[in-house]
Design an enzyme around this catalytic site. Structure first.
Site, PDB file in Angstrom:
ATOM      1  N   ARG A 127     114.553  45.785 -63.850  1.00 58.90           N
ATOM      2  CA  ARG A 127     114.550  44.186 -63.674  1.00 58.90           C
ATOM      3  C   ARG A 127     116.157  43.892 -64.287  1.00 58.90           C
ATOM      4  O   ARG A 127     116.526  42.976 -63.861  1.00 58.90           O
ATOM      5  CB  ARG A 127     113.383  43.673 -64.389  1.00 58.90           C
ATOM      6  CG  ARG A 127     112.591  43.680 -63.449  1.00 58.90           C
ATOM      7  CD  ARG A 127     111.306  42.625 -63.864  1.00 58.90           C
ATOM      8  NE  ARG A 127     110.192  42.350 -63.082  1.00 58.90           N
ATOM      9  CZ  ARG A 127     109.078  42.530 -63.315  1.00 58.90           C
ATOM     10  NH1 ARG A 127     108.618  42.802 -64.524  1.00 58.90           N
ATOM     11  NH2 ARG A 127     108.090  42.412 -62.324  1.00 58.90           N
ATOM     12  N   LYS A 134      91.243  45.898 -54.349  1.00 59.84           N
ATOM     13  CA  LYS A 134      90.415  44.716 -54.029  1.00 59.84           C
ATOM     14  C   LYS A 134      90.650  43.809 -52.910  1.00 59.84           C
ATOM     15  O   LYS A 134      91.764  43.342 -52.577  1.00 59.84           O
ATOM     16  CB  LYS A 134      90.201  43.813 -55.205  1.00 59.84           C
ATOM     17  CG  LYS A 134      89.586  44.380 -56.236  1.00 59.84           C
ATOM     18  CD  LYS A 134      89.662  43.072 -57.253  1.00 59.84           C
ATOM     19  CE  LYS A 134      88.806  43.540 -58.726  1.00 59.84           C
ATOM     20  NZ  LYS A 134      89.173  42.666 -59.720  1.00 59.84           N
ATOM     21  N   GLY A 184     104.461  45.165 -57.060  1.00 59.63           N
ATOM     22  CA  GLY A 184     103.111  45.863 -57.646  1.00 59.63           C
ATOM     23  C   GLY A 184     103.032  47.359 -57.514  1.00 59.63           C
ATOM     24  O   GLY A 184     104.000  47.923 -57.737  1.00 59.63           O
ATOM     25  N   GLY A 213     103.062  39.505 -57.778  1.00 59.15           N
ATOM     26  CA  GLY A 213     102.553  38.167 -57.678  1.00 59.15           C
ATOM     27  C   GLY A 213     103.162  37.316 -56.550  1.00 59.15           C
ATOM     28  O   GLY A 213     102.457  36.703 -55.510  1.00 59.15           O
TER      29      GLY A 213
HETATM   30  P1  AMP Z   1      96.314  46.632 -56.371  1.00 60.68           P
HETATM   31  O1  AMP Z   1      96.656  46.441 -57.538  1.00 60.68           O
HETATM   32  O2  AMP Z   1      95.375  46.022 -55.821  1.00 60.68           O
HETATM   33  O3  AMP Z   1      97.357  47.311 -55.559  1.00 60.68           O
HETATM   34  O4  AMP Z   1      95.658  48.284 -56.533  1.00 60.68           O
HETATM   35  C1  AMP Z   1      96.123  49.174 -56.937  1.00 60.68           C
HETATM   36  C2  AMP Z   1      95.216  50.348 -57.546  1.00 60.68           C
HETATM   37  O5  AMP Z   1      94.273  50.513 -56.516  1.00 60.68           O
HETATM   38  C3  AMP Z   1      95.715  51.669 -58.099  1.00 60.68           C
HETATM   39  O6  AMP Z   1      95.424  51.776 -59.437  1.00 60.68           O
HETATM   40  C4  AMP Z   1      94.712  52.851 -57.138  1.00 60.68           C
HETATM   41  O7  AMP Z   1      94.334  53.559 -58.028  1.00 60.68           O
HETATM   42  C5  AMP Z   1      93.481  51.889 -56.719  1.00 60.68           C
HETATM   43  N1  AMP Z   1      93.067  52.502 -55.794  1.00 60.68           N
HETATM   44  C6  AMP Z   1      93.628  52.878 -54.711  1.00 60.68           C
HETATM   45  N2  AMP Z   1      92.755  53.403 -53.569  1.00 60.68           N
HETATM   46  C7  AMP Z   1      91.474  53.449 -54.334  1.00 60.68           C
HETATM   47  C8  AMP Z   1      90.218  54.066 -54.146  1.00 60.68           C
HETATM   48  N3  AMP Z   1      89.985  54.687 -52.869  1.00 60.68           N
HETATM   49  N4  AMP Z   1      89.229  54.061 -55.173  1.00 60.68           N
HETATM   50  C9  AMP Z   1      89.595  53.388 -56.191  1.00 60.68           C
HETATM   51  N5  AMP Z   1      90.574  52.892 -56.438  1.00 60.68           N
HETATM   52  C10 AMP Z   1      91.732  52.903 -55.762  1.00 60.68           C
END
Ligand code: AMP
Length: 410
Positions: A36, A203, A367, A390
């Site tokens: 950054r 999620k 992210g 974000g």
């Molecule tokens: P996000 O912050 O929403 O981009 O989510 C990132 C996180 O999602 C990472 O830490 C990944 O390990 C997790 N992730 C991705 N695919 C899976 C999966 N199939 N099961 C559990 N966690 C996952």
């Protein structure tokens, strides 16, 4: 860009307030990733090289107690900046008052002053994060013009962005802000078609508004990562122990119905059966040791969990991406933190690197997918990797970012 940018300003002899995003990871007083700071250099150098007085400030972490201050001082950042910019940086360990005002008054053209973490003001009743009008006015009074280069906080109206803008004649975007807005804004508001979005990560509930907005704009949305399992459940499939948000299954059904075939889901997954006792202790360690197999999404085993896309999905996604002119990606395709489940995420990097070679605009919306792509060596293989997770998500949701809206119109 319809907003003023730094090159529209005459900075010579001016006190130029520069809001940067120096929210860098620091462990034991040592900066573990200075990306950054590096990203802010073009703007800082522009002010200095054009005879302006650069007054820099940023937030760092969250400040809730007096103790938080010691580990979130910007002092080590000022030192690192000094090395990177090759000039002295006068660090003032205050966010207001005589010492800061004196340091600014003594500046010569081309000098750099940096003041302490703007969020130290949050101990005074959330003055920075609550956009206290008196604080924005005070900071604005320290300069002649304002350059906002902190895209990472542009989705929040804080005293150090919107608050200053409201009290100064001109606010311009710095080079990083300009790049972020042009790439992400350009992709969402005026994409070259075919426009494909890839959404993964943990999620569905975090990305509802993104899916809804992109369904209106994109030609296709590929869903992967843990998010996909909520969609599988919506299709009536067994998801075993995979991460799945039961409260969002109906939502996923609704989206699939509305999508008119635009949503592309994985056709196979890599599933694992980790020892449940070990999972509670150390998830990554447990899945690393666990037996794995590739299965069709119709045959996910009851007590196994899906952790990555399978080989047929990788082929399907590559095929669906063929000919895309704009691609936005947010969220990894699997648990990329463990090498054997990073294959899907790496395959997306590889496909998008190839598309960029063919002239497509490829963007990672910050992210974890940005961190994954950088750690896998793809940092130069995308048109743009956003520095603000974000903020870019809110852009993809179609929201107006207050920090950007506050920049003066051209
Ligand atoms: P996000 O912050 O929403 O981009 O989510 C990132 C996180 O999602 C990472 O830490 C990944 O390990 C997790 N992730 C991705 N695919 C899976 C999966 N199939 N099961 C559990 N966690 C996952």
């Amino acid at each position: 860009m319809s907003k003023l940018v730094i090159t529209d300003l005459n900075v010579k002899g001016k006190k130029v307030l520069v809001r940067v995003d120096f929210n860098v990871p620091i462990k034991g007083g040592v900066i573990t990733d200075d990306n950054r700071i590096v990203q802010a250099l073009p703007t800082i150098k522009y002010v200095v090289d054009n005879g302006g007085k650069a007054i820099l400030f940023s937030h760092l972490g969250r400040i809730k107690t007096e103790e938080d201050k010691a580990k979130n001082t910007l002092k080590p950042v000022a030192k690192r900046l000094e090395e990177l910019v090759g000039k002295p940086v006068t660090f003032v360990p205050e966010t207001r008052g005589e010492a800061l005002e004196n340091a600014i008054n003594q500046m010569k053209d081309g000098d750099i002053v940096m003041f302490e973490n703007t969020r130290f003001e949050d101990l005074n009743g959330k003055k920075e994060s609550g956009n206290d009008p008196e604080l924005g006015k005070y900071w604005a009074s320290l300069g002649d013009v304002f350059v906002n280069d902190a895209f990472g906080t542009a989705h929040r109206a804080h005293a150090s962005n919107s608050g200053i803008s409201a009290n100064i004649e001109k606010t311009a975007a710095g080079f990083l802000m300009q790049k972020e807005v042009e790439f992400i804004g350009g992709a969402v508001d005026n994409p070259k078609h075919p426009f494909v979005a890839i959404l993964g990560g943990a999620k569905v509930s975090d990305k509802i508004s993104v899916i809804e907005n992109l369904l209106k704009k994109a030609d296709k949305i590929m869903i992967c990562g843990a998010m996909a399992y909520t969609f599988f459940k919506a299709q009536g499939l067994e998801v075993g122990e995979s991460k799945c948000e039961l409260d969002f299954v109906d939502y996923a059904k609704d989206m699939l119905a509305k999508a008119n075939g635009k949503i592309v889901l994985p056709v196979d997954v890599v599933e694992a059966k980790p020892d449940p006792l070990k999972v509670a202790e150390n998830f990554f360690g447990a899945i690393d040791e666990a037996p794995t197999k590739v299965v069709d999404v119709k045959h996910i085993d009851k007590d196994w969990q899906g952790l990555d896309c399978g080989p047929e999905t990788i082929k399907l996604f590559a095929k669906e991406l063929e000919g895309a002119k704009t691609v936005v990606w947010n969220g990894p395709a699997g648990v990329f933190e463990v090498e054997k489940f990073a294959v899907g995420t790496k395959a997306i990097c590889e496909t998008l690197a190839g598309l960029k070679e063919k002239g497509a605009i490829t963007i990672i919306g910050g992210g974890d997918s940005a961190a994954a792509a950088i750690s896998m060596g793809y940092q130069d293989k995308f048109s743009h990797i956003s520095t603000g997770g974000g903020a870019s998500l809110e852009y993809l949701e179609g929201k107006v970012l207050p920090g950007v809206a506050a920049i003066t119109d051209k």
